[in-house]
Scaffold this motif. Structure first.
Motif, PDB file in Angstrom:
ATOM      1  N   ILE A 184       8.819  30.767  33.502  1.00 15.57           N
ATOM      2  CA  ILE A 184       9.564  29.564  33.093  1.00 15.57           C
ATOM      3  C   ILE A 184       8.877  29.039  31.844  1.00 15.57           C
ATOM      4  O   ILE A 184       7.691  28.710  31.878  1.00 15.57           O
ATOM      5  CB  ILE A 184       9.538  28.449  34.160  1.00 15.57           C
ATOM      6  CG1 ILE A 184      10.105  28.940  35.478  1.00 15.57           C
ATOM      7  CG2 ILE A 184      10.340  27.235  33.678  1.00 15.57           C
ATOM      8  CD1 ILE A 184      10.155  27.869  36.563  1.00 15.57           C
ATOM      9  N   ASN A 233      14.343  30.407  31.761  1.00  8.45           N
ATOM     10  CA  ASN A 233      13.927  30.954  33.041  1.00  8.45           C
ATOM     11  C   ASN A 233      14.184  32.465  33.001  1.00  8.45           C
ATOM     12  O   ASN A 233      15.303  32.880  32.694  1.00  8.45           O
ATOM     13  CB  ASN A 233      14.827  30.290  34.103  1.00  8.45           C
ATOM     14  CG  ASN A 233      14.202  30.322  35.451  1.00  8.45           C
ATOM     15  OD1 ASN A 233      13.486  31.257  35.762  1.00  8.45           O
ATOM     16  ND2 ASN A 233      14.486  29.306  36.246  1.00  8.45           N
ATOM     17  N   THR A 277      13.850  36.133  35.121  1.00 11.46           N
ATOM     18  CA  THR A 277      13.527  36.860  36.355  1.00 11.46           C
ATOM     19  C   THR A 277      13.458  38.352  36.033  1.00 11.46           C
ATOM     20  O   THR A 277      14.476  38.976  35.754  1.00 11.46           O
ATOM     21  CB  THR A 277      14.608  36.612  37.434  1.00 11.46           C
ATOM     22  OG1 THR A 277      14.782  35.213  37.564  1.00 11.46           O
ATOM     23  CG2 THR A 277      14.202  37.216  38.762  1.00 11.46           C
TER      24      THR A 277
END
Ligand SMILES: Cc1cc2nc3c(=O)[nH]c(=O)nc-3n(C[C@H](O)[C@H](O)[C@H](O)COP(=O)(O)OP(=O)(O)OC[C@H]3O[C@@H](n4cnc5c(N)ncnc54)[C@H](O)[C@@H]3O)c2cc1C
Length: 418
Positions: free
Chosen positions: A362, A376, A378
């Motif tokens: 983040i 963000n 992932t």
């Protein structure tokens, strides 16, 4: 030295015997028998590893870090631009000491891969496992004349170096002129950070009526990686059209500090003050130990060195395409600590039947003192494939993310050092 082989077969065989040996050893002398894990670096990745290892109670943990306290790079742009105090971004290592982690206030100068590190004072510290999270180094040689001008052109992308940039910013806000921020080609630590600094300095210019401009000289055609480009450029145009000039596709090759000029292929750029963000690489320690060239070569998802089965490299020094983020570094530190504990216990490595989700990133780009863009990421990886990065980025700066960034900072510093 005990054998904590990482291969599944070897772990099951040697691991069971090894675990039994440690248990037997514990009955006689618990401390002496515990495997030794050395963690190099008391920043985001190192703290994730050291705390998790200490909590396990299974190992003797030594954390080697030259600074006597922690300072955060995340959120420190507020301090650099004059919105906060330096102390707001610093924390004590007292709870690390209380947790039983042996803290050595030294710099590691050499890794002897036969299983010891050497610190500046000459002391050798042996390990059964080594976790490296020493962060980044700057490629000063990429800009001719930089080394001689270092004091006046600080990068400030490592803890405690922010004060030097703050001095440049203070002088600029007082006198006006041209404040240049350079952005190297990726990979770099926290790619939104140079723009964030530009935004907050421009916000101060508005508040204080400073005459002049902030010139961002970007080696890329737009803010990178691509998903951050639109909200960053959007904020630049909507809030700071009068304060920020954005020069793209321009790589600085040399600096003439006497004439205060940056040399680029498309012409010289004059400056009154500057924050020169240089290209980056892993610290020399990594290269001299033959753990990688520009960055440490690691295996995914384990972050084990490709060259050494006892060494893990996490944080910004590792050379995968994962974002260079403190959040991710901390998560990877925790993950490798759990892996070490598993290996010591002789447990088999988990076998993935599909994509493995890796620790996430983040990053926050403050746009004003109250508003930010949240980025963000992932990451995931599947055997034999390069990692995939799924981005979730605020389409526009907003107050909720401004608030979220502060809460995130408090929560992370608490997890690391509280
Ligand atoms: C301006 C800015 C804003 C940022 N914002 C964000 C954000 O919003 N979110 C986010 O997730 N990340 C952010 N980051 C990125 C984040 O700071 C890094 O990704 C993170 O610090 C990486 O952790 P690390 O452990 O690899 O390195 P570091 O945290 O830098 O820690 C390395 C440590 O190793 C020590 N060390 C170095 N060499 C040696 C040696 N030879 N021996 C012993 N110790 C050594 C150093 O003193 C240091 O304490 C930002 C960075 C900057 C510069």
């Amino acid at each position: 030295m005990p054998d904590f082989s990482s291969s599944r077969r070897a772990v099951v065989g040697a691991g069971v015997a090894t675990a039994a040996a440690w248990v037997a050893g514990c009955a006689v002398s618990p401390k002496a028998a515990r495997p030794r894990v050395v963690v190099v670096g008391g920043g985001w990745g190192g703290l994730g590893a050291a705390r998790t290892l200490a909590t396990s109670g299974q190992v003797a943990v030594t954390m080697i870090e030259p600074n006597d306290r922690f300072m955060s790079c995340p959120l420190s742009a507020h301090y650099v631009a004059g919105f906060g105090r330096e102390a707001d971004y610093q924390r004590s290592y007292a709870n690390i000491d209380r947790q039983g982690i042996q803290r050595v206030r030294e710099r590691v100068t050499e890794i002897d891969r036969s299983a010891a590190v050497v610190v500046a004072g000459g002391q050798r510290i042996g390990y059964d496992f080594l976790v490296l999270s020493p962060g980044i180094d700057y490629m000063e040689e990429a800009v001719q004349g930089y080394a001689a001008a270092r004091e006046q052109l600080p990068v400030g992308f490592r803890a405690f170096e922010q004060a030097a940039v703050r001095r440049q910013v203070d002088a600029f806000l007082e006198r006006g002129g041209e404040f240049v921020i350079t952005v190297p080609k990726p990979p770099l630590r926290c790619p939104p950070a140079p723009y964030e600094r530009a935004f907050l300095i421009a916000a101060q210019m508005k508040r204080r009526g400073t005459k002049g401009k902030v010139i961002i000289v970007d080696a890329s055609p737009n803010p990178m990686p691509m998903p951050i480009a639109a909200p960053i450029v959007g904020a630049m145009k909507s809030l700071y059209a009068a304060q920020i000039e954005y020069v793209t596709n321009t790589e600085v090759s040399a600096v003439d500090i006497g004439r205060r000029l940056l040399v680029t292929p498309t012409g010289d750029i004059g400056f009154t003050a500057a924050n020169m963000v240089l290209p980056m690489r892993a610290p020399a320690l990594i290269r001299s130990a033959r753990l990688g060239e520009r960055w440490a070569a690691v295996k995914l998802p384990s972050f084990l060195s490709q060259a050494d089965d006892k060494i893990y490299v996490v944080g910004d020094a590792q050379g995968t395409p994962l974002p260079k983020s403190g959040h991710l570094a901390f998560g990877c530190g925790k993950q490798v600590a759990a892996d070490i504990v598993r290996r010591i216990a002789g447990q088999p490595a988990p076998v993935a039947s599909g994509p493995v989700t890796l620790p996430g990133a983040i990053c926050w780009a403050a746009v004003t003192h109250d508003e930010a863009i949240m980025i963000n990421v992932t990451p995931s990886v599947e055997a034999g494939q390069p990692p995939k990065l799924a981005f979730q980025v605020d389409p526009r700066h907003n107050k909720a993310s401004g608030q979220g960034s502060l809460q995130w900072g408090d929560s992370m510093w608490n997890q690391m050092l509280g």
